[in-house]
Write a protein that holds these residues in place. Structure first.
Motif, PDB file in Angstrom:
ATOM      1  N   VAL A   8      26.994  -6.597 -34.472  1.00  0.00           N
ATOM      2  CA  VAL A   8      26.174  -5.520 -33.928  1.00  0.00           C
ATOM      3  C   VAL A   8      26.931  -4.192 -33.975  1.00  0.00           C
ATOM      4  O   VAL A   8      26.376  -3.157 -34.362  1.00  0.00           O
ATOM      5  CB  VAL A   8      25.704  -5.844 -32.494  1.00  0.00           C
ATOM      6  N   VAL A   9      28.210  -4.217 -33.617  1.00  0.00           N
ATOM      7  CA  VAL A   9      29.031  -3.003 -33.664  1.00  0.00           C
ATOM      8  C   VAL A   9      29.138  -2.498 -35.104  1.00  0.00           C
ATOM      9  O   VAL A   9      29.023  -1.296 -35.369  1.00  0.00           O
ATOM     10  CB  VAL A   9      30.427  -3.260 -33.058  1.00  0.00           C
ATOM     11  N   GLY A  10      29.336  -3.391 -36.041  1.00  0.00           N
ATOM     12  CA  GLY A  10      29.438  -3.014 -37.451  1.00  0.00           C
ATOM     13  C   GLY A  10      28.151  -2.397 -37.972  1.00  0.00           C
ATOM     14  O   GLY A  10      28.179  -1.399 -38.706  1.00  0.00           O
ATOM     15  N   ILE A  11      27.030  -2.972 -37.591  1.00  0.00           N
ATOM     16  CA  ILE A  11      25.735  -2.429 -38.011  1.00  0.00           C
ATOM     17  C   ILE A  11      25.528  -1.042 -37.426  1.00  0.00           C
ATOM     18  O   ILE A  11      25.086  -0.117 -38.124  1.00  0.00           O
ATOM     19  CB  ILE A  11      24.592  -3.392 -37.612  1.00  0.00           C
ATOM     20  N   ALA A  12      25.868  -0.872 -36.153  1.00  0.00           N
ATOM     21  CA  ALA A  12      25.717   0.435 -35.503  1.00  0.00           C
ATOM     22  C   ALA A  12      26.596   1.485 -36.169  1.00  0.00           C
ATOM     23  O   ALA A  12      26.153   2.617 -36.425  1.00  0.00           O
ATOM     24  CB  ALA A  12      26.046   0.324 -34.022  1.00  0.00           C
ATOM     25  N   ILE A  13      27.825   1.129 -36.471  1.00  0.00           N
ATOM     26  CA  ILE A  13      28.729   2.069 -37.150  1.00  0.00           C
ATOM     27  C   ILE A  13      28.198   2.390 -38.541  1.00  0.00           C
ATOM     28  O   ILE A  13      28.232   3.544 -38.979  1.00  0.00           O
ATOM     29  CB  ILE A  13      30.158   1.496 -37.207  1.00  0.00           C
ATOM     30  N   GLY A  14      27.683   1.403 -39.235  1.00  0.00           N
ATOM     31  CA  GLY A  14      27.117   1.619 -40.561  1.00  0.00           C
ATOM     32  C   GLY A  14      25.950   2.597 -40.529  1.00  0.00           C
ATOM     33  O   GLY A  14      25.847   3.490 -41.379  1.00  0.00           O
ATOM     34  N   PHE A  15      25.072   2.434 -39.562  1.00  0.00           N
ATOM     35  CA  PHE A  15      23.951   3.361 -39.429  1.00  0.00           C
ATOM     36  C   PHE A  15      24.424   4.772 -39.113  1.00  0.00           C
ATOM     37  O   PHE A  15      23.902   5.746 -39.660  1.00  0.00           O
ATOM     38  CB  PHE A  15      22.965   2.894 -38.354  1.00  0.00           C
ATOM     39  N   ALA A  16      25.417   4.882 -38.242  1.00  0.00           N
ATOM     40  CA  ALA A  16      25.936   6.205 -37.879  1.00  0.00           C
ATOM     41  C   ALA A  16      26.572   6.885 -39.087  1.00  0.00           C
ATOM     42  O   ALA A  16      26.338   8.082 -39.339  1.00  0.00           O
ATOM     43  CB  ALA A  16      26.954   6.075 -36.744  1.00  0.00           C
ATOM     44  N   VAL A  17      27.352   6.153 -39.849  1.00  0.00           N
ATOM     45  CA  VAL A  17      27.985   6.722 -41.048  1.00  0.00           C
ATOM     46  C   VAL A  17      26.929   7.105 -42.079  1.00  0.00           C
ATOM     47  O   VAL A  17      26.994   8.186 -42.679  1.00  0.00           O
ATOM     48  CB  VAL A  17      29.011   5.732 -41.635  1.00  0.00           C
ATOM     49  N   ALA A  18      25.947   6.248 -42.288  1.00  0.00           N
ATOM     50  CA  ALA A  18      24.887   6.554 -43.255  1.00  0.00           C
ATOM     51  C   ALA A  18      24.122   7.803 -42.834  1.00  0.00           C
ATOM     52  O   ALA A  18      23.759   8.632 -43.681  1.00  0.00           O
ATOM     53  CB  ALA A  18      23.940   5.367 -43.391  1.00  0.00           C
ATOM     54  N   HIS A  19      23.892   7.964 -41.551  1.00  0.00           N
ATOM     55  CA  HIS A  19      23.189   9.150 -41.057  1.00  0.00           C
ATOM     56  C   HIS A  19      24.006  10.407 -41.333  1.00  0.00           C
ATOM     57  O   HIS A  19      23.459  11.424 -41.777  1.00  0.00           O
ATOM     58  CB  HIS A  19      22.918   9.006 -39.555  1.00  0.00           C
ATOM     59  N   LYS A  20      25.299  10.355 -41.089  1.00  0.00           N
ATOM     60  CA  LYS A  20      26.165  11.514 -41.344  1.00  0.00           C
ATOM     61  C   LYS A  20      26.247  11.822 -42.836  1.00  0.00           C
ATOM     62  O   LYS A  20      26.220  12.979 -43.244  1.00  0.00           O
ATOM     63  CB  LYS A  20      27.573  11.271 -40.788  1.00  0.00           C
ATOM     64  N   VAL A  21      26.347  10.788 -43.665  1.00  0.00           N
ATOM     65  CA  VAL A  21      26.415  10.993 -45.115  1.00  0.00           C
ATOM     66  C   VAL A  21      25.112  11.584 -45.624  1.00  0.00           C
ATOM     67  O   VAL A  21      25.100  12.447 -46.508  1.00  0.00           O
ATOM     68  CB  VAL A  21      26.739   9.664 -45.844  1.00  0.00           C
ATOM     69  N   ASN A  22      23.986  11.169 -45.054  1.00  0.00           N
ATOM     70  CA  ASN A  22      22.678  11.656 -45.480  1.00  0.00           C
ATOM     71  C   ASN A  22      22.478  13.134 -45.157  1.00  0.00           C
ATOM     72  O   ASN A  22      21.588  13.768 -45.694  1.00  0.00           O
ATOM     73  CB  ASN A  22      21.567  10.820 -44.840  1.00  0.00           C
ATOM     74  N   GLU A  23      23.298  13.695 -44.286  1.00  0.00           N
ATOM     75  CA  GLU A  23      23.182  15.109 -43.948  1.00  0.00           C
ATOM     76  C   GLU A  23      23.787  16.019 -45.015  1.00  0.00           C
ATOM     77  O   GLU A  23      23.532  17.214 -45.018  1.00  0.00           O
ATOM     78  CB  GLU A  23      23.851  15.381 -42.594  1.00  0.00           C
ATOM     79  N   THR A  24      24.570  15.464 -45.946  1.00  0.00           N
ATOM     80  CA  THR A  24      25.178  16.261 -47.010  1.00  0.00           C
ATOM     81  C   THR A  24      24.263  16.241 -48.230  1.00  0.00           C
ATOM     82  O   THR A  24      23.486  15.296 -48.421  1.00  0.00           O
ATOM     83  CB  THR A  24      26.557  15.703 -47.404  1.00  0.00           C
ATOM     84  N   PRO A  25      24.351  17.257 -49.081  1.00  0.00           N
ATOM     85  CA  PRO A  25      23.518  17.267 -50.305  1.00  0.00           C
ATOM     86  C   PRO A  25      23.802  16.073 -51.217  1.00  0.00           C
ATOM     87  O   PRO A  25      22.875  15.473 -51.768  1.00  0.00           O
ATOM     88  CB  PRO A  25      23.888  18.581 -50.991  1.00  0.00           C
ATOM     89  N   GLN A  26      25.079  15.728 -51.361  1.00  0.00           N
ATOM     90  CA  GLN A  26      25.407  14.579 -52.207  1.00  0.00           C
ATOM     91  C   GLN A  26      24.897  13.279 -51.583  1.00  0.00           C
ATOM     92  O   GLN A  26      24.459  12.375 -52.291  1.00  0.00           O
ATOM     93  CB  GLN A  26      26.931  14.473 -52.414  1.00  0.00           C
ATOM     94  N   GLY A  27      24.946  13.197 -50.266  1.00  0.00           N
ATOM     95  CA  GLY A  27      24.444  12.008 -49.579  1.00  0.00           C
ATOM     96  C   GLY A  27      22.946  11.859 -49.744  1.00  0.00           C
ATOM     97  O   GLY A  27      22.439  10.772 -49.973  1.00  0.00           O
ATOM     98  N   LYS A  28      22.230  12.975 -49.615  1.00  0.00           N
ATOM     99  CA  LYS A  28      20.774  12.926 -49.813  1.00  0.00           C
ATOM    100  C   LYS A  28      20.436  12.493 -51.230  1.00  0.00           C
ATOM    101  O   LYS A  28      19.524  11.699 -51.451  1.00  0.00           O
ATOM    102  CB  LYS A  28      20.155  14.286 -49.514  1.00  0.00           C
ATOM    103  N   GLN A  29      21.190  13.015 -52.204  1.00  0.00           N
ATOM    104  CA  GLN A  29      20.962  12.648 -53.602  1.00  0.00           C
ATOM    105  C   GLN A  29      21.246  11.155 -53.805  1.00  0.00           C
ATOM    106  O   GLN A  29      20.489  10.452 -54.477  1.00  0.00           O
ATOM    107  CB  GLN A  29      21.851  13.481 -54.510  1.00  0.00           C
ATOM    108  N   PHE A  30      22.338  10.682 -53.206  1.00  0.00           N
ATOM    109  CA  PHE A  30      22.703   9.265 -53.318  1.00  0.00           C
ATOM    110  C   PHE A  30      21.616   8.367 -52.741  1.00  0.00           C
ATOM    111  O   PHE A  30      21.168   7.415 -53.390  1.00  0.00           O
ATOM    112  CB  PHE A  30      24.030   8.999 -52.609  1.00  0.00           C
ATOM    113  N   PHE A  31      21.184   8.668 -51.514  1.00  0.00           N
ATOM    114  CA  PHE A  31      20.181   7.828 -50.870  1.00  0.00           C
ATOM    115  C   PHE A  31      18.815   7.950 -51.545  1.00  0.00           C
ATOM    116  O   PHE A  31      18.052   6.996 -51.572  1.00  0.00           O
ATOM    117  CB  PHE A  31      20.085   8.137 -49.377  1.00  0.00           C
ATOM    118  N   SER A  32      18.526   9.101 -52.110  1.00  0.00           N
ATOM    119  CA  SER A  32      17.276   9.268 -52.851  1.00  0.00           C
ATOM    120  C   SER A  32      17.281   8.377 -54.096  1.00  0.00           C
ATOM    121  O   SER A  32      16.298   7.699 -54.396  1.00  0.00           O
ATOM    122  CB  SER A  32      17.092  10.732 -53.245  1.00  0.00           C
ATOM    123  N   GLY A  33      18.392   8.373 -54.811  1.00  0.00           N
ATOM    124  CA  GLY A  33      18.520   7.505 -55.985  1.00  0.00           C
ATOM    125  C   GLY A  33      18.476   6.035 -55.612  1.00  0.00           C
ATOM    126  O   GLY A  33      17.851   5.226 -56.302  1.00  0.00           O
TER     127      GLY A  33
END
Length: 65
Positions: A8-33
């Motif tokens: 559960v802790v790992g999943i929560a950390i993963g979601f938090a990191v993914a959210h932070k990465v998605n805030e960057t232009p490269q992160g948005k491009q990555f998740f869009s792809g």
């Protein structure tokens, strides 16, 4: 129980990191792809399922005739 807590802790950390990465232009491009590839894969699986189902229905109809 301890393993479940770490999961559960790992999943929560993963979601938090993914959210932070998605805030960057490269992160948005990555998740869009990634989203496009996942949707394409799901569509291919669905199309293959429908084709195979049609083939099997046709074979059953031929066998009954």
């Amino acid at each position: 129980m301890k393993s479940f807590l770490w999961l559960v802790v790992g999943i929560a950390i993963g979601f938090a990191v993914a959210h932070k990465v998605n805030e960057t232009p490269q992160g948005k491009q990555f998740f869009s792809g990634l989203d496009k590839k996942a949707r394409d894969f799901g569509s291919a699986v669905s199309d293959g399922y429908r084709k195979r189902e049609a083939e099997l229905r046709s074979a059953i109809e031929d066998a009954e005739a």
